[in-house]
Each structure stands twice: as C-alpha cells, then as structure tokens.
Design an enzyme around this catalytic site. Structure first.
Site, PDB file in Angstrom:
ATOM      1  N   HIS A   1      40.273  62.018  38.897  1.00 58.76           N
ATOM      2  CA  HIS A   1      40.087  62.872  39.040  1.00 58.76           C
ATOM      3  C   HIS A   1      40.924  64.154  38.871  1.00 58.76           C
ATOM      4  O   HIS A   1      40.995  65.149  39.792  1.00 58.76           O
ATOM      5  CB  HIS A   1      40.165  62.880  40.863  1.00 58.76           C
TER       6      HIS A   1
ATOM      7  N   GLU B   1      29.398  60.145  33.873  1.00 59.01           N
ATOM      8  CA  GLU B   1      31.110  59.691  32.542  1.00 59.01           C
ATOM      9  C   GLU B   1      31.332  58.976  31.874  1.00 59.01           C
ATOM     10  O   GLU B   1      30.695  57.840  31.773  1.00 59.01           O
ATOM     11  CB  GLU B   1      32.163  59.222  33.669  1.00 59.01           C
TER      12      GLU B   1
ATOM     13  N   GLU C   1      31.167  51.372  36.883  1.00 60.47           N
ATOM     14  CA  GLU C   1      32.134  52.708  36.610  1.00 60.47           C
ATOM     15  C   GLU C   1      33.782  52.005  36.168  1.00 60.47           C
ATOM     16  O   GLU C   1      34.406  52.330  37.078  1.00 60.47           O
ATOM     17  CB  GLU C   1      32.078  53.928  37.623  1.00 60.47           C
TER      18      GLU C   1
END
Length: 405
Positions: A235, A265, A361
C-alpha cells in the site's frame, strides 16, 4: 420587529427526482429482508448503521463525511438515511428508501433525527467496529435503549455472500481494472515518473467507468504504481521517482464503482529482469497459480493459507511473506469497509461457498540489500462457483507479458 430565528432540528428535503442507483429496488429490498431476519434473530428492534459500507450496502447511498456523521436507520417497516444539510437533496436522490436531513443549528440534531425514527427505549443494533465511544455515548443518551446489540459480525456475514447483481457489477469492475492495467503498461518507460504512469491508469479507468455507468457518481478510483524500493509495501503511495532500466515495478489499479472496489495487481520490470529477480518472480507466480487452484467450495481460508505457506516453505521463501493471501470483494475501499471474515489467513476458519468473491494475491518482499530486491505481487479476483472458481481478471501475469518499456 424581531425576526423569527427558530429553525428546524431536521426535515425532509426530497429535491428533484430520484437517480438511478447501482442496483434495482428489488436488490435493496432483498438485502433489507435478510437484514431484518438477522436483526430479529438477535432481538434488535431497530438498527443504526454509521459506516459507509453498511449504509451503501443497504441503501445505495455513499456519504462524504467531512467531519459530519451520517446514518441509516432500519426498523421492521422503515429504512431511512440520515444526512447533513450541506448535502441538500443528493442523499435522497441517491438512496433506496426515505431520507431525513438534519441541521447544524444546534448540536446533536443528528441524534434527534435518528430518534424520530427509532423512538426511545427500544433494543438498538449498532456497529461496534465503527461507532466511536463518543457517539456510542450519545446513542445511549438520546435513544435510551433498553439494550444494545452488536450487528457488526452478522452484517459482515451477509455482505460476504454476493448476489448475482453484485457479481455482475464486480465483474465489470474487474474489466475496468484491466483497462487501467493496459494503460499503465503503455505508459511505462525509463525516464518517466511513477506519478505520470499512475495518472495514465487512473484516467483510463475513470473514462471507462463513465462509459459503462453513465448514471453513476464518479469518485475514489485510484492507482498505486510503485517502482524500485517503493515496491516493498503493498500500500505504498505513489511518488515522483523516475523509472530506470531494470527497475522492478508494482502495478495496482483500483476502480471504484458506486462504492464497489475491484483490483488488479501485477509485478513488472522496465526493459529487463535480472536472474535473481526472475527466480523470485517465477516462484511467486507459481504460488499464485497454486493458490488459485485451491479456491473452491468446502475449503477453509485457514486451510488454503497453510497450503500456500507449505509451498513457500518448501522453496525457502516463506520468511519473505508479509501478509495474508487474499480477501473478499464488495462494498469496501482503502478507507472504509472490510469483510475480515473472508480473508486468507491462518486464523480465519470461514469455509468458501458459491457466491463468495475473493482474491488470490501472494506477495514476497526481498530486502533492498539482497539479490532480487523488491516486492513481488500478483492479484486476481475469483468468484467461487458450485464446482470451483471463475477467474474474472483478464490482464496477463508473469515475465512473458510484463517486462515492458
């Protein structure tokens, strides 16, 4: 003659005509029916929701707080959003159900407006994960509840199970994220800044959302595009760093459609990837593919997590993992909402069911002084089906497609 300075505590300002919401009225009524069943099971006679995610989920209205409180009050017969006067008629136009506007003329008119719907002395449901201590004290003072009931967990469980209409919206969001990904890929070149690449992705997504959803409100879509050392955290904000040949990159696109979040992503490299980095990247891609194969009905979040842990441990890479392997999708974003009961972590025992939507992820972070330094992350969105899953992310992952510039 003295002017009359009396002003209302709250009122109904139903200005204009109701806008088209992201879902049909029947969808919101089905959600409210499910909520009322859950409230009855817990003995709640009225619910006072204060979070952006629950207000948006049950009414379609996504508020902009700017220091003012908002609410949705649900009783067995009513569903009423409570909004600040500064927004005028927009909350009513953008909500399913009734709306009451409270004024600033005296403090706590917000709670007086809520009380006009709940009454006093009832069993009141609230959200323990959102209502502050200050506002909880005011709830007790103004509503004088006979009892309070925490609705945080039961509403989260309801939101975790997606309707066909929600899945259709999430599917479109994933396609928009892909559009942003391709725009970023085209913008990546040695000598450009992270911020320039991020803006290209964001602009492409906002234009695509406006094309697909001409009646929506447009806000909150964003990109985190990171390079070099800045890839070490998932982040990390965008910077003005200039891309160089051989840089590791992290592409992260996040379209927001009526409060619904989706994401893409990808790990990328500028022009070339060295051998040490390629080895880590390929291992993370393998874990990503293995993890996706595990997402099927009957598997628990903890079970999936432990299996991926074992996969990394067998390759002496587990020590480079920094967080869980995936999470739910729906009404959430980087500053509101979280369905913590559907995260791929060791301490989550939730069993996957058809209708859930979850990401895969995996991420490995190698310290800056080590070969292959940087953060490696791939992210796909998967809908759990009756016999497995459907991957609704289309942008390719891996070295073959993502050494660019």
């Amino acid at each position: 003659m003295t002017a009359d300075l009396s002003r209302p505590e709250f009122y109904r300002y139903h200005n204009g005509t109701e806008a088209r919401l992201p879902f049909e009225a029947a969808e919101y009524e089905a959600r409210l029916a499910g909520l009322r069943t859950r409230m009855e099971a817990l003995g709640a006679e009225a619910a006072v929701f204060t979070s952006m995610h629950n207000i948006a989920y049950y009414s379609g209205f996504l508020y902009c707080a700017f220091g003012r409180p908002y609410a949705l009050v649900v009783t067995p017969t009513e569903s009423v959003t409570i909004s600040a006067g500064i927004d005028a008629g927009q909350p009513w136009r953008r909500c399913h159900g009734d709306n009451i506007t409270y004024t600033d003329w005296q403090r706590d008119n917000y709670w007086r407006a809520i009380r006009s719907v709940t009454g006093e002395g009832r069993v009141i449901g609230y959200e323990s994960d959102h209502l502050s201590l200050l506002q909880k004290g005011k709830l007790d003072s103004f509503l004088s509840p006979s009892k309070t009931v925490d609705l945080f967990d039961t509403t989260m469980r309801q939101r975790m199970m997606k309707s066909p209409a929600e899945i259709a919206l999430i599917r479109q969001g994933a396609q928009v994220a892909d559009v942003g990904g391709y725009a970023i890929r085209e913008a990546v070149k040695a000598g450009v800044r992270e911020i320039d690449v991020a803006m290209a992705g964001r602009d492409a997504m906002e234009l695509e959302i406006a094309k697909r959803f001409p009646d929506a409100e447009y806000r909150d879509t964003w990109v985190w595009f990171q390079s070099g050392l800045n890839t070490d955290g998932a982040h990390n904000p965008v910077t003005g760093r200039v891309l160089e040949r051989g840089d590791i990159l992290s592409l992260n696109t996040f379209p927001m459609i009526s409060g619904y979040y989706t994401a893409l992503e990808r790990t990328m490299f500028v022009q070339e990837v060295d051998a040490a980095s390629l080895k880590i990247w390929e291992a993370n891609v393998a874990a990503h593919e293995y993890g996706m194969s595990l997402l099927k009905p009957g598997a628990s979040c903890a079970e999936v997590t432990h299996k991926i842990n074992d996969f990394f441990a067998a390759r002496d890479l587990l020590q480079y993992r920094t967080f869980g392997y995936g999470h739910s999708f729906g009404v959430l974003s980087h500053y509101y909402g979280r369905e913590a009961g559907l995260e791929l972590r060791e301490d989550i025992d939730t069993v996957l069911e058809p209708g859930m939507v979850i990401s895969m992820e995996p991420m490995l972070t190698i310290a800056n002084d080590q070969p292959g330094a940087g953060g490696y992350r791939e992210h796909d969105i998967l809908v759990i089906t009756e016999d497995g899953n459907e991957n609704i992310t289309g942008y390719p992952y891996g070295p073959e497609f993502n050494v660019v510039g």
